[in-house]
Write a protein that holds these residues in place. Structure first.
Motif, PDB file in Angstrom:
ATOM      1  N   GLY A 166       0.821  -1.208   0.000  1.00 50.18           N
ATOM      2  CA  GLY A 166       0.000   0.000   0.000  1.00 50.18           C
ATOM      3  C   GLY A 166       0.852   1.252   0.000  1.00 50.18           C
ATOM      4  O   GLY A 166       0.562   2.222  -0.717  1.00 50.18           O
ATOM      5  N   LEU A 167       1.919   1.242   0.785  1.00 49.22           N
ATOM      6  CA  LEU A 167       2.812   2.404   0.825  1.00 49.22           C
ATOM      7  C   LEU A 167       3.509   2.596  -0.523  1.00 49.22           C
ATOM      8  O   LEU A 167       3.600   3.711  -1.036  1.00 49.22           O
ATOM      9  N   LEU A 168       3.981   1.519  -1.095  1.00 45.37           N
ATOM     10  CA  LEU A 168       4.701   1.616  -2.364  1.00 45.37           C
ATOM     11  C   LEU A 168       3.778   2.053  -3.504  1.00 45.37           C
ATOM     12  O   LEU A 168       4.243   2.655  -4.480  1.00 45.37           O
ATOM     13  N   SER A 169       2.494   1.779  -3.380  1.00 47.07           N
ATOM     14  CA  SER A 169       1.561   2.161  -4.442  1.00 47.07           C
ATOM     15  C   SER A 169       1.415   3.676  -4.576  1.00 47.07           C
ATOM     16  O   SER A 169       0.921   4.163  -5.587  1.00 47.07           O
ATOM     17  N   ALA A 170       1.858   4.409  -3.547  1.00 49.86           N
ATOM     18  CA  ALA A 170       1.770   5.872  -3.586  1.00 49.86           C
ATOM     19  C   ALA A 170       2.883   6.487  -4.438  1.00 49.86           C
ATOM     20  O   ALA A 170       2.836   7.685  -4.749  1.00 49.86           O
ATOM     21  N   LEU A 171       3.865   5.668  -4.825  1.00 44.88           N
ATOM     22  CA  LEU A 171       4.992   6.186  -5.605  1.00 44.88           C
ATOM     23  C   LEU A 171       4.637   6.272  -7.084  1.00 44.88           C
ATOM     24  O   LEU A 171       3.852   5.477  -7.596  1.00 44.88           O
ATOM     25  N   THR A 172       5.243   7.235  -7.752  1.00 46.76           N
ATOM     26  CA  THR A 172       5.085   7.326  -9.201  1.00 46.76           C
ATOM     27  C   THR A 172       5.919   6.226  -9.851  1.00 46.76           C
ATOM     28  O   THR A 172       6.741   5.575  -9.198  1.00 46.76           O
ATOM     29  N   ALA A 173       5.729   6.038 -11.130  1.00 45.22           N
ATOM     30  CA  ALA A 173       6.482   5.013 -11.849  1.00 45.22           C
ATOM     31  C   ALA A 173       7.982   5.279 -11.770  1.00 45.22           C
ATOM     32  O   ALA A 173       8.785   4.353 -11.570  1.00 45.22           O
ATOM     33  N   ARG A 174       8.367   6.542 -11.905  1.00 44.58           N
ATOM     34  CA  ARG A 174       9.789   6.894 -11.851  1.00 44.58           C
ATOM     35  C   ARG A 174      10.344   6.689 -10.448  1.00 44.58           C
ATOM     36  O   ARG A 174      11.461   6.181 -10.280  1.00 44.58           O
ATOM     37  N   GLU A 175       9.579   7.066  -9.434  1.00 46.24           N
ATOM     38  CA  GLU A 175      10.019   6.862  -8.057  1.00 46.24           C
ATOM     39  C   GLU A 175      10.179   5.381  -7.760  1.00 46.24           C
ATOM     40  O   GLU A 175      11.131   4.968  -7.099  1.00 46.24           O
ATOM     41  N   SER A 176       9.266   4.575  -8.265  1.00 45.29           N
ATOM     42  CA  SER A 176       9.344   3.124  -8.074  1.00 45.29           C
ATOM     43  C   SER A 176      10.600   2.560  -8.728  1.00 45.29           C
ATOM     44  O   SER A 176      11.255   1.656  -8.193  1.00 45.29           O
ATOM     45  N   GLU A 177      10.940   3.099  -9.891  1.00 49.63           N
ATOM     46  CA  GLU A 177      12.133   2.653 -10.606  1.00 49.63           C
ATOM     47  C   GLU A 177      13.391   2.989  -9.823  1.00 49.63           C
ATOM     48  O   GLU A 177      14.308   2.167  -9.703  1.00 49.63           O
ATOM     49  N   VAL A 178      13.428   4.211  -9.280  1.00 49.48           N
ATOM     50  CA  VAL A 178      14.573   4.629  -8.474  1.00 49.48           C
ATOM     51  C   VAL A 178      14.677   3.759  -7.222  1.00 49.48           C
ATOM     52  O   VAL A 178      15.765   3.286  -6.861  1.00 49.48           O
ATOM     53  N   LEU A 179      13.549   3.525  -6.563  1.00 49.12           N
ATOM     54  CA  LEU A 179      13.554   2.724  -5.337  1.00 49.12           C
ATOM     55  C   LEU A 179      14.027   1.297  -5.599  1.00 49.12           C
ATOM     56  O   LEU A 179      14.741   0.709  -4.778  1.00 49.12           O
ATOM     57  N   ARG A 180      13.627   0.737  -6.730  1.00 51.24           N
ATOM     58  CA  ARG A 180      14.069  -0.619  -7.062  1.00 51.24           C
ATOM     59  C   ARG A 180      15.588  -0.692  -7.126  1.00 51.24           C
ATOM     60  O   ARG A 180      16.201  -1.655  -6.643  1.00 51.24           O
ATOM     61  N   LEU A 181      16.219   0.336  -7.691  1.00 52.02           N
ATOM     62  CA  LEU A 181      17.677   0.360  -7.787  1.00 52.02           C
ATOM     63  C   LEU A 181      18.313   0.640  -6.434  1.00 52.02           C
ATOM     64  O   LEU A 181      19.406   0.126  -6.135  1.00 52.02           O
ATOM     65  N   VAL A 182      17.652   1.442  -5.609  1.00 52.79           N
ATOM     66  CA  VAL A 182      18.130   1.655  -4.236  1.00 52.79           C
ATOM     67  C   VAL A 182      18.158   0.315  -3.505  1.00 52.79           C
ATOM     68  O   VAL A 182      19.111  -0.012  -2.799  1.00 52.79           O
ATOM     69  N   ALA A 183      17.096  -0.463  -3.669  1.00 58.77           N
ATOM     70  CA  ALA A 183      16.991  -1.766  -3.008  1.00 58.77           C
ATOM     71  C   ALA A 183      18.047  -2.746  -3.505  1.00 58.77           C
ATOM     72  O   ALA A 183      18.401  -3.697  -2.806  1.00 58.77           O
ATOM     73  N   GLU A 184      18.563  -2.510  -4.704  1.00 60.93           N
ATOM     74  CA  GLU A 184      19.634  -3.363  -5.230  1.00 60.93           C
ATOM     75  C   GLU A 184      20.998  -2.951  -4.689  1.00 60.93           C
ATOM     76  O   GLU A 184      22.002  -3.612  -4.934  1.00 60.93           O
ATOM     77  N   GLY A 185      21.040  -1.836  -3.958  1.00 57.69           N
ATOM     78  CA  GLY A 185      22.281  -1.389  -3.347  1.00 57.69           C
ATOM     79  C   GLY A 185      23.064  -0.390  -4.162  1.00 57.69           C
ATOM     80  O   GLY A 185      24.212  -0.086  -3.839  1.00 57.69           O
ATOM     81  N   LEU A 186      22.469   0.164  -5.232  1.00 58.40           N
ATOM     82  CA  LEU A 186      23.182   1.124  -6.067  1.00 58.40           C
ATOM     83  C   LEU A 186      23.257   2.485  -5.383  1.00 58.40           C
ATOM     84  O   LEU A 186      22.327   2.889  -4.673  1.00 58.40           O
ATOM     85  N   SER A 187      24.350   3.180  -5.590  1.00 58.20           N
ATOM     86  CA  SER A 187      24.509   4.532  -5.068  1.00 58.20           C
ATOM     87  C   SER A 187      23.747   5.509  -5.956  1.00 58.20           C
ATOM     88  O   SER A 187      23.288   5.148  -7.050  1.00 58.20           O
ATOM     89  N   ASN A 188      23.627   6.754  -5.501  1.00 57.00           N
ATOM     90  CA  ASN A 188      22.949   7.768  -6.311  1.00 57.00           C
ATOM     91  C   ASN A 188      23.631   7.939  -7.668  1.00 57.00           C
ATOM     92  O   ASN A 188      22.972   8.076  -8.696  1.00 57.00           O
ATOM     93  N   ALA A 189      24.949   7.935  -7.654  1.00 51.54           N
ATOM     94  CA  ALA A 189      25.689   8.106  -8.907  1.00 51.54           C
ATOM     95  C   ALA A 189      25.413   6.941  -9.860  1.00 51.54           C
ATOM     96  O   ALA A 189      25.213   7.135 -11.066  1.00 51.54           O
TER      97      ALA A 189
ATOM     98  N   ILE B 159      22.773   4.956  -9.854  1.00 51.50           N
ATOM     99  CA  ILE B 159      21.380   5.043 -10.311  1.00 51.50           C
ATOM    100  C   ILE B 159      21.261   6.073 -11.424  1.00 51.50           C
ATOM    101  O   ILE B 159      20.573   5.862 -12.427  1.00 51.50           O
ATOM    102  N   GLY B 160      21.950   7.191 -11.251  1.00 51.88           N
ATOM    103  CA  GLY B 160      21.919   8.232 -12.268  1.00 51.88           C
ATOM    104  C   GLY B 160      22.416   7.742 -13.606  1.00 51.88           C
ATOM    105  O   GLY B 160      21.819   8.027 -14.649  1.00 51.88           O
ATOM    106  N   ARG B 161      23.507   6.980 -13.574  1.00 54.04           N
ATOM    107  CA  ARG B 161      24.042   6.443 -14.832  1.00 54.04           C
ATOM    108  C   ARG B 161      23.082   5.438 -15.447  1.00 54.04           C
ATOM    109  O   ARG B 161      22.890   5.417 -16.667  1.00 54.04           O
ATOM    110  N   ARG B 162      22.458   4.603 -14.601  1.00 54.61           N
ATOM    111  CA  ARG B 162      21.536   3.587 -15.097  1.00 54.61           C
ATOM    112  C   ARG B 162      20.291   4.220 -15.736  1.00 54.61           C
ATOM    113  O   ARG B 162      19.813   3.754 -16.780  1.00 54.61           O
ATOM    114  N   LEU B 163      19.794   5.292 -15.118  1.00 53.08           N
ATOM    115  CA  LEU B 163      18.557   5.909 -15.601  1.00 53.08           C
ATOM    116  C   LEU B 163      18.800   7.169 -16.433  1.00 53.08           C
ATOM    117  O   LEU B 163      17.850   7.838 -16.824  1.00 53.08           O
TER     118      LEU B 163
END
Length: 215
Positions: free
Chosen positions: A150-173, A175-179
């Motif tokens: 329910g909490l995750l459903s409040a995220l936009t598609a882009r936010e969900s994409e960023v969060l998925r990469l956060v959960a994989e352990g990627l740093s901001n840098a 994630i930026g390169r990936r997206l």
């Protein structure tokens, strides 16, 4: 200058960590502690920015010290020191606001990066360590899974994409390169995600992804 406290009940370990950290020009170890109670008091007294705290310590264990510091010094960033796999309660520290954890056998460069990341408001978790931490979480019951979803459903598609990469352990840098986004934009997204999910840090958000069955 990043002011650091190192807490471990083995003097050789604290001395070695101090030597490693102070090889970096922007880090100064302001205190060493051999038990959890001393860690709490010294971190506050010496106005440390980051505290590296072992889990198993006398007088007051590291997990309790981290919880107490969260209440008494909320601006202080704590990082768990651990021999990974020996402390099943390490998740308790992460869920209570620790910025992450580092292995005692990590490289000097990793230790320095962990301190800098914590001081900068980020968390240091390599992809492999993130996966191991998440795998320590026991399967969640249906109610908890529904709440997380329910909490995750409040995220936009882009936010969900960023969060998925956060959960994989990627740093901001990373994630930026990936997206194909700037690091500043990723940081803004991560901050927005943490607010929406009511999480204190990236680790809590990653655990929420796990709870929802997406990790």
């Amino acid at each position: 200058m990043i002011r650091v406290l190192v807490a471990d009940d083995e003097p050789l370990i604290t001395t070695g960590i101090r030597t490693v950290l102070e090889s970096a020009a922007d880090i100064r170890v302001v205190a060493l502690a051999e038990n959890g109670r001393a860690a709490v008091e010294e971190a506050i007294r010496r106005r440390a920015d980051v505290a590296l705290i072992d889990v198993n310590m006398p007088v007051l264990d590291g997990l309790s010290a981290i919880e107490e510091l969260r209440g008494r010094a909320p601006a202080l960033r704590t990082v768990v020191l651990t021999s990974f796999g020996t402390e099943p309660n390490v998740l308790r520290a992460l869920q209570n606001g620790a910025a992450g954890f580092v292995l005692k056998n990590c490289t000097p460069d990793e230790l320095i990066r962990a301190v800098r990341a914590a001081h900068g408001g980020d968390a240091y978790l390599s992809p492999s360590v993130t996966r191991l931490v998440l795998d320590m979480v026991t399967p969640v019951e249906a109610r908890r899974r529904r709440e997380a979803s329910g909490l995750l459903s409040a995220l936009t598609a882009r936010e969900s994409e960023v969060l998925r990469l956060v959960a994989e352990g990627l740093s901001n840098a990373e994630i930026g390169r990936r997206l194909r986004m700037s690091e500043a934009s990723v940081k803004t997204y991560v901050s927005r995600i943490l607010v929406k999910l009511n999480c204190s840090n990236r680790v809590q958000a990653a655990l929420l992804v796990r709870d929802a069955g997406h990790g």
